[in-house]
Design a protein around this motif. Structure first.
Motif, mmCIF file in Angstrom:
data_model
loop_
_atom_site.group_PDB
_atom_site.id
_atom_site.type_symbol
_atom_site.label_atom_id
_atom_site.label_comp_id
_atom_site.label_asym_id
_atom_site.label_seq_id
_atom_site.Cartn_x
_atom_site.Cartn_y
_atom_site.Cartn_z
ATOM 1 N N ARG A 4 -19.483 -14.207 14.101
ATOM 2 C CA ARG A 4 -18.784 -14.548 12.879
ATOM 3 C C ARG A 4 -18.096 -13.312 12.361
ATOM 4 O O ARG A 4 -18.266 -12.221 12.866
ATOM 5 C CB ARG A 4 -19.743 -15.127 11.838
ATOM 6 N N ASN A 8 -22.439 -7.497 9.078
ATOM 7 C CA ASN A 8 -23.868 -7.692 9.145
ATOM 8 C C ASN A 8 -24.626 -6.525 8.521
ATOM 9 O O ASN A 8 -25.799 -6.635 8.263
ATOM 10 C CB ASN A 8 -24.314 -7.863 10.605
ATOM 11 N N THR A 420 -23.387 -11.351 16.560
ATOM 12 C CA THR A 420 -24.337 -11.613 15.483
ATOM 13 C C THR A 420 -25.763 -11.560 16.008
ATOM 14 O O THR A 420 -26.093 -12.203 16.994
ATOM 15 C CB THR A 420 -24.080 -12.986 14.850
ATOM 16 N N GLU A 423 -30.901 -12.336 11.972
ATOM 17 C CA GLU A 423 -30.675 -11.936 10.594
ATOM 18 C C GLU A 423 -31.741 -12.510 9.683
ATOM 19 O O GLU A 423 -32.289 -13.588 9.927
ATOM 20 C CB GLU A 423 -29.297 -12.417 10.113
ATOM 21 N N PRO A 425 -32.745 -14.136 5.963
ATOM 22 C CA PRO A 425 -32.012 -15.014 5.039
ATOM 23 C C PRO A 425 -31.119 -14.238 4.069
ATOM 24 O O PRO A 425 -30.034 -14.699 3.717
ATOM 25 C CB PRO A 425 -33.134 -15.753 4.303
ATOM 26 N N GLU A 428 -27.905 -13.296 5.931
ATOM 27 C CA GLU A 428 -27.069 -14.477 6.101
ATOM 28 C C GLU A 428 -26.384 -14.845 4.792
ATOM 29 O O GLU A 428 -25.209 -15.241 4.773
ATOM 30 C CB GLU A 428 -27.917 -15.651 6.599
ATOM 31 N N LYS A 429 -27.117 -14.691 3.682
ATOM 32 C CA LYS A 429 -26.579 -15.060 2.379
ATOM 33 C C LYS A 429 -25.410 -14.169 1.986
ATOM 34 O O LYS A 429 -24.323 -14.661 1.657
ATOM 35 C CB LYS A 429 -27.679 -14.985 1.314
ATOM 36 N N LYS A 432 -22.202 -14.564 4.177
ATOM 37 C CA LYS A 432 -21.361 -15.707 3.804
ATOM 38 C C LYS A 432 -20.597 -15.414 2.510
ATOM 39 O O LYS A 432 -19.421 -15.761 2.371
ATOM 40 C CB LYS A 432 -22.217 -16.957 3.636
#
Length: 510
Positions: A4, A8, A420, A423, A425, A428-429, A432
């Motif tokens: 993505r 990161n 990727t 990860e 949470p 990931e949060k 995004k």
């Protein structure tokens, strides 16, 4: 593997000497010898391959320099068909080293410049020291896909003189102790008022449950980095705005002044560290890591490091992030320039167009997925391992020492372009969020512009406003005094900056 696009993770030469050195370098001859190709980017970019390209680079490092025969560097050299000669310079002294190196005339083939709009760099560019690379970028599969608006941001007089190191446009947000939030019975903030209530509760309601009044809501530093984010939430421009056909600085906007009053309220009520005007970035981080403060406003990429540090000292400590704080102007986030530093190529050391193309090919090859993963994860079995078909660090400290704080500085693609990995949470949060926030990023319209007055006097003008802002927050300056500071800025050269930016902006608009 799934990929993505969100991240990161994360001597001064005088002008006379500078222009003299620039003129000398600009007059250097052009040899006819050819160097081998570093990348078969296209038929136009590639030249005959006669062996590894010998490439000297000056760039910065954040810890110890890697060994020239390190396994990671060998892999880079093998893949890109180069022999690298890298001068590693500590970040703390890098700008001074660049100035001295340019003035000396002894330049590497690729020079990392942290601010290509500094006066000495502009003088060198306009004197012909560096290659213009804009016309060549289309010939490289990776470089040609880099953000064109960011190339506009680094341009000088409408031309591109380097390759930027890409960064996300909208990584700013609020990092907070979510375990404290639960302890005080509040939800994550969604508005400015919510943020104020969280900071108040973190200061007054014993969020760490130790029975002591030893916490504070917000920590910041003397540069007030968090202020710019809050001001954006409240509707202030990002640095500058186009208003009534002219460019206007953010600090002349009503929203900026409202943000100053908000910070003053926090200070008056002791909801922000009272010594923030003398703190540096590390001390600000220590306030969070040592459990003294519950909120910091910065890049959300810092969140995992806070989480890791807090967990060691405070079992049960938890960190979360939020980035969309509604103000009167709706959802907004301050947009960055989209880059951090620029690689530039001196004509005195890169003597032919063919060699320039090879060097561009090197940076293009570094953006191939194999190299992105090497620079982003290191070497499998040493720095990372595969779990559930995703890379995860074995020893991130070893990776940072051998790759992350040094060789990674050669990369021009975003960190997030690597494969990727596993990860949390939290990662990931915010990953995004960073992508989503690009749609609400407020950009600085002066990024592509050059004001000669700002270039030469910016270091004198900036403290006038910064000092007045701090004094206002501390109650040492009233609104009348703030307006006087703005007038002082205008008379000291600010009016000329406005005039020059406005003229360039109008020209571009035409």
């Amino acid at each position: 593997m799934k990929r993505r696009n969100g991240i990161n993770k994360a001597g001064i030469a005088t002008m006379g000497i500078m222009v003299g050195a620039a003129a000398m370098l600009a007059g250097c001859g052009s040899d006819s010898g050819k160097a081998p190709a570093a990348s078969p980017a296209s038929n136009n970019a590639a030249v005959e391959n006669k062996g590894p390209l010998k490439l000297s680079i000056m760039t910065l490092m954040y810890s110890e320099p890697p060994k020239a025969d390190s396994e990671a560097q060998k892999k880079i050299e093998e893949y890109t068909n180069t022999k690298l000669d890298i001068s590693w310079v500590p970040n703390s002294s890098y700008k001074e080293k660049v100035n001295v190196t340019i003035a000396s005339g002894e330049l590497p083939k690729a020079l990392l410049v942290q601010n290509n709009k500094d006066s000495n760099i502009l003088a060198a560019v306009r004197s012909g020291v560096f290659w213009e690379v804009g016309p060549y970028l289309k010939d490289y599969p990776n470089l040609s896909k880099m953000n064109k608006s960011v190339f506009d941001n680094i341009s000088v007089d409408g031309k591109v003189y380097g390759v930027f190191r890409a960064r996300d446009l909208a990584p700013s947000g609020i990092i907070f102790r979510s375990d404290w939030l639960k302890n005080v019975g509040l939800s994550e903030p969604k508005t400015i008022d919510d943020l104020y209530n969280v900071l108040k509760a973190f200061t007054l309601n014993d969020p760490d449950k130790n029975g002591k009044a030893d916490t504070v809501g917000l920590t910041d530093e003397k540069t007030m980095d968090g202020f710019a984010v809050v001001a954006s939430y409240m509707g202030a421009p990002n640095g500058w705005e186009a208003k009534d056909g002219k460019m206007s600085p953010d600090f002349m906007s009503p929203a900026y002044f409202e943000a100053m009053k908000f910070y003053k309220k926090l200070y008056d009520e002791k909801l922000i560290k009272q010594d923030f005007p003398v703190l540096n970035n590390q001390q600000k981080k220590d306030d969070i890591n040592q459990g003294k403060a519950g909120v910091v406003i910065s890049s959300m990429l810092d969140a995992p490091n806070y989480q890791a540090s807090l967990t060691k000292s405070f079992p049960g400590a938890d960190v979360d992030v939020v980035s969309r704080i509604k103000g009167s102007a709706g959802d907004r986030s301050p947009g960055g320039q989209g880059y951090n530093s620029v690689f530039m190529f001196p004509k005195s050391s890169v003597k032919t167009e063919a060699e320039l193309k090879q060097i561009l090919g090197f940076f293009d090859k570094l953006s191939d997925q194999k190299m992105l993963d090497l620079l982003g994860w290191g070497i499998e079995g040493r720095h990372y391992k595969m779990e559930d078909n995703k890379p995860t660090f074995i020893d991130q400290k070893l990776f940072d020492t051998e790759v992350g704080s040094s060789l990674l500085q050669l990369q021009v693609a975003k960190y997030s372009a690597k494969t990727t990995g596993k990860e949390t949470p939290l990662m990931e949060k915010y990953g995004k969020m960073i992508i989503d926030n690009e749609s609400i990023a407020v950009n600085n319209p002066t990024n592509p512009l050059v004001s000669d007055t700002q270039t030469t006097k910016g270091n004198e003008l900036k403290p006038i406003i910064d000092d007045a802002r701090t004094k206002f927050v501390l109650g040492k300056l009233d609104e009348a005094g703030w307006k006087q500071a703005i007038e002082q800025w205008k008379k000291a050269g600010g009016d000329k900056v406005i005039e020059e930016y406005s003229a360039q902006y109008a020209k571009i608009k035409k």
